[in-house]
Write a protein that holds these residues in place. Structure first.
Motif, PDB file in Angstrom:
ATOM      1  N   GLY A 134       0.729  -1.246   0.035  1.00 50.49           N
ATOM      2  CA  GLY A 134       0.065   0.011  -0.078  1.00 50.49           C
ATOM      3  C   GLY A 134       0.466   1.149  -0.604  1.00 50.49           C
ATOM      4  N   ALA A 135       1.882   1.084   0.945  1.00 47.69           N
ATOM      5  CA  ALA A 135       2.660   2.316   0.983  1.00 47.69           C
ATOM      6  C   ALA A 135       4.038   2.553  -0.267  1.00 47.69           C
ATOM      7  N   LEU A 136       3.951   1.451  -1.663  1.00 41.54           N
ATOM      8  CA  LEU A 136       4.193   1.533  -2.257  1.00 41.54           C
ATOM      9  C   LEU A 136       3.408   2.201  -3.316  1.00 41.54           C
ATOM     10  N   GLU A 137       2.299   1.680  -3.764  1.00 41.98           N
ATOM     11  CA  GLU A 137       1.156   1.797  -4.174  1.00 41.98           C
ATOM     12  C   GLU A 137       0.855   3.529  -4.390  1.00 41.98           C
ATOM     13  N   LEU A 138       1.032   4.119  -3.052  1.00 39.30           N
ATOM     14  CA  LEU A 138       1.056   5.287  -2.513  1.00 39.30           C
ATOM     15  C   LEU A 138       1.839   6.383  -3.427  1.00 39.30           C
ATOM     16  N   ILE A 139       3.117   5.999  -3.231  1.00 36.79           N
ATOM     17  CA  ILE A 139       4.257   6.567  -3.570  1.00 36.79           C
ATOM     18  C   ILE A 139       3.982   6.332  -5.571  1.00 36.79           C
ATOM     19  N   ASP A 140       3.707   5.459  -5.951  1.00 38.30           N
ATOM     20  CA  ASP A 140       2.957   5.194  -7.561  1.00 38.30           C
ATOM     21  C   ASP A 140       1.916   6.509  -7.300  1.00 38.30           C
ATOM     22  N   GLU A 141       1.087   6.173  -6.916  1.00 36.60           N
ATOM     23  CA  GLU A 141       0.287   7.189  -7.264  1.00 36.60           C
ATOM     24  C   GLU A 141       0.506   8.711  -7.480  1.00 36.60           C
ATOM     25  N   LEU A 142       1.252   9.273  -6.718  1.00 37.97           N
ATOM     26  CA  LEU A 142       1.742  10.152  -5.951  1.00 37.97           C
ATOM     27  C   LEU A 142       2.145  11.108  -7.435  1.00 37.97           C
ATOM     28  N   ALA A 143       3.123  10.043  -7.425  1.00 35.31           N
ATOM     29  CA  ALA A 143       4.186  10.382  -9.019  1.00 35.31           C
ATOM     30  C   ALA A 143       3.552  10.684  -9.908  1.00 35.31           C
ATOM     31  N   THR A 144       1.673   9.328 -10.547  1.00 37.97           N
ATOM     32  CA  THR A 144       1.383   9.799 -11.351  1.00 37.97           C
ATOM     33  C   THR A 144       0.770  11.536 -11.304  1.00 37.97           C
ATOM     34  N   TRP A 145       0.414  11.817 -10.354  1.00 36.58           N
ATOM     35  CA  TRP A 145      -0.052  12.897  -9.821  1.00 36.58           C
ATOM     36  C   TRP A 145       0.403  14.246 -10.844  1.00 36.58           C
ATOM     37  N   LEU A 146       2.166  14.032 -10.453  1.00 35.80           N
ATOM     38  CA  LEU A 146       3.211  15.064 -10.410  1.00 35.80           C
ATOM     39  C   LEU A 146       3.137  15.020 -11.764  1.00 35.80           C
ATOM     40  N   LYS A 147       3.285  13.617 -11.674  1.00 37.10           N
ATOM     41  CA  LYS A 147       3.949  13.791 -13.879  1.00 37.10           C
ATOM     42  C   LYS A 147       2.666  14.220 -14.599  1.00 37.10           C
ATOM     43  N   THR A 148       1.757  14.054 -14.126  1.00 31.77           N
ATOM     44  CA  THR A 148       0.198  14.083 -15.298  1.00 31.77           C
ATOM     45  C   THR A 148       0.753  15.983 -14.662  1.00 31.77           C
ATOM     46  N   LEU A 149       0.555  16.263 -13.336  1.00 33.42           N
ATOM     47  CA  LEU A 149       0.004  17.999 -13.498  1.00 33.42           C
ATOM     48  C   LEU A 149       1.270  19.478 -14.227  1.00 33.42           C
ATOM     49  N   THR A 150       3.048  17.587 -14.052  1.00 30.43           N
ATOM     50  CA  THR A 150       3.446  18.394 -14.767  1.00 30.43           C
ATOM     51  C   THR A 150       3.799  18.566 -16.533  1.00 30.43           C
ATOM     52  N   GLY A 151       3.429  16.976 -16.983  1.00 34.22           N
ATOM     53  CA  GLY A 151       3.668  16.902 -18.419  1.00 34.22           C
ATOM     54  C   GLY A 151       4.739  16.455 -18.842  1.00 34.22           C
TER      55      GLY A 151
END
Lengths: 523, 447, 123
Positions: A134-151
């Motif tokens: 769950g912790a690793l999934e959270l890091i992955d999910e946050l990474a997705t948000w950051l990549k999407t918001l910055t393109g």
């Protein structure tokens, strides 16, 4: 009637206020509080521990000789000690905190609650990965948000703060140049003179040489100066540019700057400190950026905590992505989240490891909670309201203060001290704000504006709060323009008066030392 | 949206005051092609507290917390009990939601706690002065190495074979970026005492760790002597701050710089961060120190007060000549450290350290008595390495099935060093006799 | 014995082939309260224009440049204990270093007292 005359007066009597010197040193709710070493003793404790059994030790003689002698307090004493100290601090939860470039927005309490879930707070970075999916999934999910918001296609999560993210970005640039065989020849990094001090400091930490570029009259990069600095290109490593910049302005020529740097064979590092102004509205990836750190403690509301901990994930373009540091999380085909911890396999080109473990998990939880709360629609509104609030302050104060540049600003309004009378300085205005119940704005930064006052209200202020703040600052500005000498002594109403920084620096006293017996006797 | 106070009416009236038609007017400096017309695609819309909480709790539930069963993982982060009042103190808004104390008149709370923190860290490490904290232990170690190079004007750094490999990696990275040479000694469970032999006239510093990553405690006094004879510094590293209540601290061994991790006091595991780096040195080196420093002074009325001082070392003034690029410390984690340390007191800390040591001794006795298990660490505080007759990864997986998180396999930290049968095991005051019995029972089934 | 000045506000008092170097009262006034002076080691060599010392106020650190090439014969270690001397007596007791000049010809490029005063007026 029966007449009870034992009551007390229930309205204040009309008396003039005397100057009151208290015996305790406290002043009403503001309690005097000594250092804990002056209150406690080494024997006092606020914990109840079992008695050790007295087993034979296995330290092989490597034992501590002298006790620490550190004072302890019982729990009620300790709670009061820190409670009393806390009340000498200003805080966002108390009022507007207009520090430009710092993005002091409200810190939602849901973030705190989530970060304290045992499933996040009580897990060890090196326990088997199957037990922390769950912790690793959270890091992955946050990474997705950051990549999407910055393109941007890639993100390094481990940097511990903004400046650490800068280091991450510049180390990736260094590694990319080494991979091209140009690590020794390309050493020059262009940095605007208006940059945060961390930018040149970071470049030097990575072995680069800093070449300053000037600002133009509009507060942006001077394109003529930039082009002259690019007359020679074979030694160019890249540029470090804050956008929106430290004057609170968007770099209009950003795409040309990116093109010029890329044509020169260099990389574009964007300092993302001011991302709050554009989040959800502009993607740095669309501007030609190769690397950018994101301060989770600014844009994504993790608390500043009196100076950290921060968190500075750094996004990368395709060109720099292979050089990103370890560790990072990848999702295997069977949906298992796996940490890549060594510089081999998927990370064979990585520049290495910046820190122990995997980054600021506690901040990741808070930032993701914030993002989920706002969503894509809310984040767009965040940027708009942050910019609207700053422009409102600029509009309300431009008649009494001197805006540093013409036109609209982004998320912060910048004024120079041109409007003040001789003898009144920026610091006097800043300190007078304290008496009005506000934290001062950022002062004397950026360096390109004389006596700079940089005001960033953020989106979490109501119009009523902004009006109250503008009323206060307007009145101070008028006094400053008139040369009101009383400003020089401000603040008058704070827990402390202006402090003697000269004395602190000339003879540094950096820790408490027990007074000598003769000193005690003298008192 | 619950965090955004402006109403549509507010926005309209503010735009009128400003003289703008809409928020779009503020973004006209953005190149047209980069202005997004709509909200960013691929992300959900805003949600209420309940929905967000559900999502986060679902993720949290997929992790096994250290308190949920027998737990023996250490290697740089440790499961300790944190008193309830510590969390209450750091959640005070005035500490949680304030900035770096650049305006000392309204930040005496933060400043005084930093002064207390510096005093505690210098006493704990037995060093002259400490700074107001670093990001974590590994970055403190890296900064110590480059500081030593500044002080000695030399360019070679020697790392012990017992230095935590993450610390070694972070240090190597920063040093090499600055053009320093890093010499990494081969992995050794008990090699810290030999460090002095590698020092030569080019050496800026040797970095040794006690207790080291295998748990071995070492008196580095002779290493300090060898280093000083050649004009080099000794950097003494620790990852378990509680050990300093019982084990010889850097200052008593003649270290010039102490760098370590303070997580064990006041801070939870948090999957690796945020933690708090402790950094201390000798008085004469203070102006080469990285990070923030809080100092005592007086205010205009003559009352004692505190300010950030010696800031000319720092990046916001020195820019490209700064001692480091760091501009944050780990403020709130440092406060947690200070509050917990205050609750312990000197005597309490020593007692806590003894409890940790005794738990580890009992664990070592129990595991070491099992057939085929060998305790490899000769002298230890609260963790040690064991060799198992079966591959460590398999052992840990099977222990996991029995509900025991049995430690860290050394091969996770050292994939290339043939340590496939070695496990790093830690015990703390949280470890109960039942936990130890559970470990032994589960291990017996496996080997 | 002659005193020379630089545009960067250092002064040098020359006697034979040795010189005493410090910063000017004007510079000390501009810096504000001096809190620390970092001096080179005896024996250090530098060329004209090299930064050889740092003078710090609370808010700024300024490099001090060598007015001429030379090697350091003596440093004024009293300044480390009492940096405030720079504010009190910049052109007297608060000298920074004594140097042995490499090339006294370099002095011709410096200003005399009158020229320096005029230079400061124009700032």
């Amino acid at each position: 009637m029966s007449m009870n005359t034992q009551g007390r007066p229930t309205a204040p009597a009309a008396v003039s206020t005397p100057v009151i010197d208290t015996v305790s040193g406290s002043r009403g709710l503001l309690q005097r509080e000594d250092l804990l070493f002056e209150i406690g003793t080494p024997e006092t404790t606020g914990v109840d521990l079992p008695t050790p059994r007295g087993l034979k030790d296995r330290l092989g003689g490597v034992k501590r000789k002298a006790d620490t002698g550190l004072a302890g307090l019982s729990e009620p004493q300790a709670v009061r000690h820190y409670m009393r100290l806390s009340q000498k601090n200003y805080a966002i939860d108390l009022g507007l905190f207009p520090l430009g470039s710092c993005t002091m927005k409200h810190n939602p309490r849901l973030n705190e609650k989530m970060a304290r879930l045992p499933g996040f707070a009580d897990i060890h970075p090196l326990q088997p990965q199957a037990t922390v999916q769950g912790a690793l999934e959270l890091i992955d999910e946050l990474a997705t948000w950051l990549k999407t918001l910055t393109g941007m296609p890639s993100v390094a999560m481990s940097p511990k703060a903004g400046a650490h993210g800068e280091l991450c970005g510049m180390l990736a640039i260094r590694q990319a140049l080494i991979a091209r065989g140009e690590g020794e020849s390309r050493k020059r990094v262009l940095v605007p003179e208006s940059a945060h001090g961390t930018n040149p400091a970071t470049a030097v930490q990575c072995g680069f040489i800093v070449d300053e570029i000037k600002a133009d009259k509009r507060g942006r990069v001077d394109m003529a100066d930039l082009k002259s600095k690019l007359a020679r290109t074979d030694d160019i490593a890249g540029i470090m540019l804050t956008n929106p910049n430290t004057c609170g302005l968007f770099e209009t020529d950003i795409k040309d700057i990116a093109d010029l740097i890329h044509a020169a064979g260099g990389y574009f590092y964007c300092d993302g400190a001011n991302f709050n102004a554009i989040v959800g509205r502009v993607r740095p990836g669309d501007l030609g950026v190769d690397a950018m750190h994101i301060n989770l403690h600014k844009t994504f509301s993790t608390p500043h905590g009196g100076g950290g901990p921060g968190s500075g994930p750094t996004v990368f373009s395709e060109a720099l992505a292979p050089f990103a540091p370890v560790p990072f999380v990848i999702k295997d085909e069977d949906s298992f989240f796996r940490l890549v911890e060594q510089t081999e396999g998927a990370a064979k080109d990585s520049f290495g490891r910046m820190v122990a473990f995997h980054g600021q998990m506690g901040m990741f939880v808070r930032a993701l909670t914030y993002m989920l709360s706002h969503g894509a629609d809310g984040l767009k509104q965040v940027a708009e309201d942050a910019v609207l609030n700053a422009n409102y302050i600029q509009a309300r104060l431009k008649h009494v203060m001197t805006p540093a540049f013409e036109g609209f600003c982004m998320h912060e309004a910048l004024f120079s001290d041109a409007f003040t009378a001789d003898g009144i300085e920026t610091i006097d205005i800043a300190k007078a704000l304290i008496d009005e119940g506000y934290h001062p704005m950022t002062m004397y930064f950026p360096l390109v504006v004389h006596g700079a006052m940089l005001i960033e209200p953020t989106e979490t202020e109501s119009k009523a709060e902004l009006d109250r703040f503008c009323d206060a600052l307007e009145s101070i500005a008028r006094r400053a323009a008139q040369g009101d000498e009383t400003l020089k002594g401000a603040p008058y109403l704070a827990p402390a008066k202006r402090l003697d920084e000269t004395r602190a620096a000339r003879k540094p006293v950096l820790k408490w030392t027990a007074p000598l017996p003769e000193q005690i006797a003298a008192e | 949206m619950r965090y955004l106070p402006l109403t549509p009416e507010d926005r309209a009236s503010m735009l009128a005051t400003i003289g703008a038609k809409s928020a779009e007017d503020f973004y006209t400096d953005v190149p047209k092609s980069a202005r997004l017309k709509a909200k960013i695609a691929g992300l959900p819309d805003h949600q209420g507290e309940l929905a967000v909480e559900r999502h986060m709790m679902k993720l949290a539930a997929k992790n096994r917390s250290a308190s949920s069963g027998p737990f023996f993982v250490g290697a740089g982060a440790y499961k300790h009990h944190v008193p309830a009042s510590v969390d209450m103190i750091i959640q005070r808004s005035e500490f949680l939601t304030t900035y770096t104390p650049y305006q000392p008149e309204i930040a005496q709370g933060t400043l005084q706690t930093l002064f207390e923190f510096q005093t505690q860290v210098s006493a704990l490490t037995a060093m002259d002065v400490a700074n107001a904290s670093m990001y974590d232990g590994s970055t403190a170690c890296a900064e110590a190495a480059v500081m030593a190079a500044r002080v000695t004007k030399r360019r070679k750094v020697i790392l012990s074979g017992g230095l935590h490999p993450h610390y070694a990696a972070a240090t190597r990275l920063l040093c090499e970026a600055q053009g320093l040479t890093v010499m990494q000694l081969p992995v050794a469970i008990d090699g810290e005492g030999e460090l002095g032999k590698s020092v030569d006239g080019e050496t800026a510093c040797v970095i040794g760790q006690s207790p080291n990553v295998f748990g071995t405690v070492t008196d580095l006094t002779s290493v300090a002597k060898s280093a000083h004879e050649k004009g080099a510094l000794l950097v003494s590293v620790f990852t378990e701050a509680v050990s300093l209540g019982l084990v010889m601290p850097p200052g008593e061994m003649g270290a010039d710089i102490a760098a370590g991790e303070g997580q064990s006091i006041g801070n939870g595991l948090n999957f690796g961060g945020p933690y708090v780096g402790l950094f201390a040195c000798r008085e004469k080196l203070v102006r080469q120190m990285p990070g923030r420093l809080c100092g005592e002074t007086v205010d205009a009325d003559g009352h004692r007060g505190f300010v950030l001082t010696l800031s000319t070392r720092e990046q916001h003034i020195r820019r490209d000549k700064a001692t480091s690029n760091i501009c944050t410390n780990s403020g709130l984690c440092a406060l947690a450290f200070t509050a917990h340390m205050t609750l312990l007191g000197g005597k309490g800390l020593k007692q806590l350290a003894e409890l940790n040591h005794e738990a580890a001794c009992e664990l070592a006795d129990t595991l070491g008595a099992m057939k085929g298990v060998e305790v490899l660490t000769p002298r230890f505080f609260n963790e040690f390495a064991i060799r198992t007759p079966v591959d460590a990864e398999a052992v840990l997986a099977m222990l996991d099935e029995a509900g025991v998180v049995g430690g860290v396999r050394a091969s996770r930290l050292y994939p290339r060093d043939h340590l496939g049968d070695v496990i790093l095991v830690a015990a703390t005051e949280c470890t109960t006799p039942d936990d130890i019995a559970a470990y032994a029972a589960a291990l017996k089934e496996i080997i | 014995m002659t005193i020379y000045y630089t545009k960067d506000h250092e002064w040098i008092r020359v006697e034979g082939d040795t010189g005493t170097v410090g910063i000017t009262s004007y510079a000390a006034g501009q810096l504000g309260d001096v809190v620390y002076v970092e001096l080179p080691e005896t024996g250090a060599k530098f060329a004209r224009g090299d930064d050889f010392a740092v003078v710090e106020s609370v808010k700024a650190a300024s490099d001090v440049y060598a007015p001429v090439s030379g090697s350091v014969l003596e440093v004024n270690s009293a300044l480390s204990e009492a940096p405030e001397k720079v504010n009190d007596a910049a052109e007297g007791d608060a000298w920074f270093v004594r140097v042995k000049l490499t090339d006294s010809g370099e002095l011709s490029g410096l200003m005399d007292e009158a020229a320096y005063s005029a230079y400061c007026e124009g700032l």
